[in-house]
Design an enzyme around this catalytic site. Structure first.
Site, PDB file in Angstrom:
ATOM      1  N   LYS A   1       2.966   6.846 -12.774  1.00  0.00           N
ATOM      2  CA  LYS A   1       4.039   5.965 -12.694  1.00  0.00           C
ATOM      3  C   LYS A   1       3.443   4.360 -12.351  1.00  0.00           C
ATOM      4  O   LYS A   1       3.705   3.251 -12.814  1.00  0.00           O
ATOM      5  CB  LYS A   1       5.161   6.316 -11.764  1.00  0.00           C
ATOM      6  CG  LYS A   1       5.855   7.444 -12.489  1.00  0.00           C
ATOM      7  CD  LYS A   1       7.096   7.804 -11.516  1.00  0.00           C
ATOM      8  CE  LYS A   1       7.861   9.108 -12.056  1.00  0.00           C
ATOM      9  NZ  LYS A   1       8.802   9.427 -11.251  1.00  0.00           N
TER      10      LYS A   1
ATOM     11  N   ASP B   1       1.930  12.759 -10.489  1.00  0.00           N
ATOM     12  CA  ASP B   1       3.045  12.196 -11.265  1.00  0.00           C
ATOM     13  C   ASP B   1       3.119  10.724 -10.925  1.00  0.00           C
ATOM     14  O   ASP B   1       3.522   9.879 -11.748  1.00  0.00           O
ATOM     15  CB  ASP B   1       4.235  13.071 -11.139  1.00  0.00           C
ATOM     16  CG  ASP B   1       5.293  12.381 -12.059  1.00  0.00           C
ATOM     17  OD1 ASP B   1       5.187  12.552 -13.385  1.00  0.00           O
ATOM     18  OD2 ASP B   1       6.402  11.957 -11.585  1.00  0.00           O
TER      19      ASP B   1
END
Length: 815
Positions: A682, A678
């Site tokens: 980003k 994750d």
């Protein structure tokens, strides 16, 4: 003296006639009045329908009976029994005459314009005779006047031209002989020199009122209808349309010409010539002051006075080299159309003189095409002209106002509003007077276009954003709560209204043109929703064709991303907290950006990187202002931030992870957070927004977990492996503490490369002081070189993420 004209709705029932007589009574207390009446509402259409049925030998008896009963019902209601018979008798004579004429049409199978005018005249004759007799019970001196005997015209049946000098002489003579009577005059009808009935065309009753007003030099002409004056737009299309206090003659004529049905353009000509004010008032709201149309109007702050439209229009385009430099070509074309009584609504010609585009009513389009083909037969055969084609399914939108003259930016506001909503303009016309800008567009886009333009020009009103939301989990629910509580503030301080028009989750979906009540959206989904179908949801959203639309994706699913391109290309903005779209292939990311630019909409995804923190916006502002980014460092996982902020003292690592999971900071399987995937997404989005065409495989991720932890068969086994590797984590913690440092999992973008590593930082580093689940990012740029620009705050949680989505929605609204 005043002229009071009442339309069909004002004489359409017993109640409305009582209201009419009350208005007359009040008006007579101030000055003398003359009353002009239309036929009862719906009667003219029924008369026309009967005439057309008779022409093709169809039965019309039921319509004739309906008209008769409509009048008789009013008489029975408003007249005492002793006064009814004379009225019934006269009306019965009218209906017998009408039946005889219709029978003649039926027998001959022929309906001439002259006969049609005679048939239509019975609507006004019946209503005036009936109302005058009812008024006689109240006022005593009421008289029914057959206006066709006093208004003299040529023999152009259906659209007769008035002989003004003779008409004014007859009206003045009649008035002088009957000045002690209360005159009720038939609108719409007139007669030629032989005394045959003619009609004055659409809106002819208004015209009758203006003719009488001009002949007698009255104080004002009052047009009583069923709406509160002239509005900024058609209220059937624009809910936020509002009444105008006054208009100039020019503005009123422009609005009326382009579709505003409150008043008929020729009505104003007699009043305009003698500078007699016209007032549009509401029979059913007598206290409303109405709209004044007059010569000298006060300065108005409104950028435009109104938006008018013609629903149905056809366009013909004539082009070819034979037109270039050919003197008189346009005159030849438009003289031809004029001779055949074809009204041209709008004209635009290319500066090269290679083409002329003009708009006509659909009923005239084929006739115009045939006339052009005959008139320019030689040029067409010689290939000097292309064969013209008729394009149908179009509408005209016009903005009107004297303030437009010499005011910069009027056209820009119009075309920006249309462009951002995906409305394609087919033709444009603006006169040198600058009172009007007209555009031709698809009829399917008319409602959306009028609403978008109205929002753009009347900034004092609340602009409406229509949003369609996917996802009803924590973020979706929280967003709805925030929208509901913040609506009054947005309305008061930002002139913005956000309406949720559709909601969908993985199970159910619901869309409504009236919007979803956020006080009971869950109940609405339970009671009225249909099975979820994302493809159908997107199709219905597009089919609603609303202005200022935003598609909001509050899911973590890959499925909605497949529709982003289609949605953006439909001129609908996208706001998303879903990272999948921007962190997949770079080609897809670039395609979304390109579509948003091409179609003039927004693609906002602030929450992709830092939940509610302004990270994407900060980076964009830095780059837009010309700053150059040298390095970006970040902690962008609230989960990992919480774990390392609490991994101190005697607490073992596996217990801190379990505590984070119990508090809801991690996914059901904590490895989905701790494997850095994750975080990588980003950083990849940040790198792309910083200008690097980077793919996922180019991001270097250093795992913070031993291989055995990542390879565990289940979550339970994962915790066992964490416990088994407690010594590894203790060693990391002890090493950091012994040197006055803390553990941080940091992503870095520098020189076009991204890596994510576990680091130990001391108190000179901006990431040293973190608490809870905070995210932090530092931008080192040419302007922020010695001291980086730092953004810090909560990096996880439904409240801050929903707030970030909310902010993106509002930013769409600002445009």
């Amino acid at each position: 003296m005043n002229i009071l004209k009442f339309g069909g709705t004002s004489v359409g029932s017993a109640d409305s006639i009582k209201a009419l007589l009350g208005i007359v009574e009040q008006a007579r207390q101030k000055e003398d009045v003359i009353i002009v009446l239309s036929a009862m509402s719906g009667v003219t259409n029924l008369l026309l329908e009967m005439a057309e049925k008779a022409q093709v030998a169809e039965d019309y008896a039921s319509q004739l009976k309906a008209i008769e009963e409509k009048h008789f019902e009013v008489i029975r209601t408003l007249l005492p029994a002793s006064a009814q018979n004379p009225v019934f008798t006269k009306l019965k004579i009218y209906f017998n005459e009408l039946e005889d004429i219709l029978q003649s049409v039926f027998n001959l199978r022929e309906l001439s314009a002259q006969t049609k005018d005679l048939i239509l005249s019975y609507g006004e004759r019946c209503s005036v005779f009936m109302v005058a007799h009812i008024a006689r019970q109240k006022f005593g001196n009421a008289v029914a006047v057959d206006g066709s005997e006093l208004i003299k015209t040529d023999s152009n049946f259906g659209q007769a031209k008035v002989n003004t000098a003779l008409t004014e002489l007859l009206i003045n003579d009649y008035y002088q002989s009957n000045s002690d009577q209360l005159l009720f005059v038939t609108g719409f009808i007139s007669s030629n020199e032989e005394g045959r009935v003619t009609t004055l065309g659409r809106g002819g009753s208004d015209f009758t009122a203006a003719i009488w007003g001009s002949a007698l030099n009255v104080k004002e002409i009052q047009i009583w209808t069923d709406v509160n004056g002239m509005l900024t737009a058609d209220p059937r299309i624009v809910e936020k349309a509002f009444s105008l206090s006054e208009l100039s003659y020019t503005e009123a004529m422009e609005l009326s010409y382009f579709g505003a049905k409150v008043i008929y353009p020729p009505t104003m000509i007699p009043a305009f010539l003698k500078k007699i004010p016209i007032v549009i008032k509401n029979t059913f709201d007598v206290e409303f002051p109405g709209t004044y149309i007059r010569h000298n109007v006060k300065t108005c702050e409104l950028p435009i006075k109104g938006i008018s439209s013609i629903d149905e229009i056809s366009v013909l385009n004539l082009s070819g080299s034979g037109m270039v430099g050919k003197a008189g070509f346009s005159g030849r074309l438009f003289s031809l159309l004029s001779r055949e009584q074809i009204n041209v609504v709008l004209i635009t010609q290319s500066s090269s003189e290679h083409s002329i585009t003009f708009a006509v009513k659909p009923a005239d389009a084929i006739k115009a095409l045939n006339l052009i083909s005959k008139e320019f037969e030689l040029e067409l055969q010689a290939k000097k002209l292309e064969y013209p084609e008729v394009e149908s399914g179009l509408s005209v939108l016009a903005i009107v106002g004297e303030n437009m003259k010499h005011t910069p930016g009027m056209s820009a506001r119009l075309f920006n509003a249309l462009g951002r909503n995906g409305v394609n303009v087919r033709a444009i016309a603006q006169g040198s007077s600058e009172y009007n800008i007209s555009v031709i567009l698809s009829k399917a886009d008319l409602s959306k276009a009028v609403n978008a333009v109205h929002d753009s020009f009347y900034s004092d009103l609340k602009k409406t954003l229509n949003i369609f939301c996917l996802g009803t989990g924590n973020i979706g629910k929280t967003l709805f709560k925030q929208l509901q509580s913040q609506m009054p503030f947005l309305a008061k301080n930002n002139d913005l209204q956000v309406k949720v028009m559709g909601i969908s989750n993985s199970r159910q979906m619901y869309l409504s043109k009236e919007g979803v009540d956020l006080c009971r959206w869950e109940q609405t989904l339970q009671e009225q929703a249909e099975p979820a179908d994302l493809k159908l949801f997107v199709q219905e959203m597009k089919a609603m064709n609303l202005p200022n639309c935003v598609f909001v994706d509050n899911t973590a699913s890959a499925n909605p991303v497949n529709f982003y391109q289609e949605i953006l290309e439909s001129s609908i903005s996208v706001v998303t907290c879903n990272k999948i779209g921007n962190s997949a292939d770079y080609e897809q990311y670039a395609a979304f950006k390109k579509a948003a630019r091409k179609y003039g909409v927004d693609f906002y995804y602030e929450t992709n990187v830092g939940a509610g923190l302004p990270i994407i916006r900060t980076l964009k502002d830095l780059m837009m202002s010309g700053d150059k980014v040298a390095r970006i460092e970040a902690i962008l996982s609230g989960t990992i931030s919480y774990i390392f902020n609490n991994f101190k003292g005697d607490a073992p690592f596996h217990e801190v992870v379990k505590e984070a999971q119990d508090l809801g900071y991690t996914e059901p399987d904590p490895r989905d957070d701790l494997n850095g995937k994750d975080f990588m997404r980003k950083m990849l989005i940040l790198a792309r927004d910083a200008g690097y065409a980077m793919e996922e495989k180019e991001v270097v991720i250093e795992s913070m977990l031993p291989p055995a932890c990542l390879a565990a068969a289940s979550v339970e086994d994962f915790y066992k492996e964490l416990k088994n590797n407690a010594a590894y984590f203790e060693q990391l913690k002890n090493e950091a503490e012994s040197t006055g440092r803390v553990l941080r999992y940091i992503g870095k973008l520098e020189d076009g490369k991204v890596n994510i590593t576990l680091q130990m930082v001391d108190d000179t580093h901006p990431f040293y002081m973190l608490s809870g689940s905070d995210n932090i990012i530092s931008f080192t740029t040419d302007r922020y070189k010695s001291r980086p620009l730092v953004v810090k705050g909560p990096g996880a949680g439904a409240e801050v993420t929903a707030a970030g989505v909310f902010a993106d929605i509002i930013n769409v609204g600002k445009k």
